[in-house]
Design an enzyme around this catalytic site. Structure first.
Site, PDB file in Angstrom:
ATOM      1  N   PRO A   1       0.807  -1.208   0.000  1.00 22.60           N
ATOM      2  CG  PRO A   1      -0.172  -1.135   2.096  1.00 22.60           C
ATOM      3  CD  PRO A   1       0.565  -2.031   1.170  1.00 22.60           C
ATOM      4  CD  GLU A   2       1.901   3.176  -4.528  1.00 21.72           C
ATOM      5  OE1 GLU A   2       2.054   4.357  -4.871  1.00 21.72           O
ATOM      6  OE2 GLU A   2       1.825   2.243  -5.340  1.00 21.72           O
TER       7      GLU A   2
END
Length: 278
Positions: free
Chosen positions: A1-2
């Site tokens: 995830p960013e």
DNA sequence: CAAGAATCCTGTCAGC
DNA sequence: TGCTGACAGGATTCTT
């Protein structure tokens, strides 16, 4: 995830944890990416959750008593929020916190690239994992001038430079590809050539891409889901990421456009249009 | 010094 | 059906 996924997870956690007390914390292994801090279960148990925030890809959970819990989801980490039910314990759940309203928060991370640590709240930003981070891309410090200065003298290309969390904090492979496409900048352009108008376009593109992704609840790939179990839907808005050999939306029917290409930079896939990105 | 490769780990998917 | 290899949202450490 960013950044957009981490922001979404943090908001979900905030809604469920803020103002509550941890009645029990249980650890299922001694380490993740790094060794887990000594006495973690004891220091979490009984702690009141004051507030939550995000820095780059880190989630910060501030506890009464002076500790801040740092959470990084790594590549495959996710958070499971559920009411107590022993039938639904997920695989690879390494840390579980039971709250005083009966809900449980689990940290699930099959690949174990994620991390958990405790740091004194008073000096949390000086923690070694946070100290070197670049500016928040949605904050006031992230400006074209600042970005150009950070890239000055860098001989590497712009794509791997933007993945460097010391340049700007929170971007990952998806959003770097998407932002460069939006800015119409080639991923193989030398980083030090980003200044002036190009820096302005890039800053704007990064901000818009991230803001739209957050509004969509992030991108759901294989294992990312929001803490409430719902998926984000920004993956339907991807222009280039994961779209190798598909047409580029900005040059429909143009023979010179060969569609979305995939190349490898610094060991990671890059997706881009060779015609509009210069 | 800087930049690229190797590395940590498990899961999934395409191809045979 | 297996089996194999490529690849995956990250970031540090090791080599050139």
């Amino acid at each position: 995830p960013e950044l957009p996924e981490v922001e979404t997870v943090m908001r979900g956690l905030r809604a469920r944890l803020e103002g509550r007390t941890i009645v029990k914390a249980a650890l299922n292994r001694p380490n993740l990416r790094w060794p887990l801090p000594p006495g973690l279960e004891r220091r979490l148990t009984g702690a009141h959750v004051c507030s939550l925030s995000r820095r780059g890809k880190y989630i910060l959970i501030r506890l009464a008593g002076g500790d801040t819990m740092l959470l990084h989801l790594g590549m495959s980490g996710r958070v499971s929020l559920r009411s107590a039910n022993p039938d639904t314990v997920p695989l690879h759940e390494h840390l579980v916190m039971e709250m005083d309203d009966g809900w449980r928060m689990g940290f699930v991370d099959p690949r174990r690239f994620g991390s958990v640590d405790l740091v004194a709240t008073a000096s949390e930003q000086a923690h070694w994992l946070l100290a070197g981070l670049g500016p928040e891309p949605l904050g006031p410090e992230f400006t074209p001038g600042q970005l150009a200065a950070a890239l000055a003298g860098k001989r590497t290309s712009i794509k791997p430079a933007l993945l460097d969390q010391r340049i700007v904090a929170g971007l990952g492979n998806i959003y770097v590809c998407e932002a460069l496409y939006r800015a119409r900048l080639s991923p193989v352009r030398s980083a030090h050539t980003i200044a002036g108008n190009r820096a302005t376009r890039l800053v704007l593109a990064i901000r818009e891409t991230l803001a739209e992704a957050i509004a969509a609840g992030g991108s759901s790939l294989r294992d990312y889901v929001r803490p409430d179990g719902e998926g984000g839907y920004f993956q339907y808005a991807w222009s280039v990421y994961g779209r190798e050999s598909k047409p580029c939306a900005l040059c429909p029917g143009v023979p010179a456009c060969h569609g979305v290409r995939r190349i490898i930079q610094a060991g990671r896939s890059t997706f881009y249009c060779g015609r509009i990105q210069r």
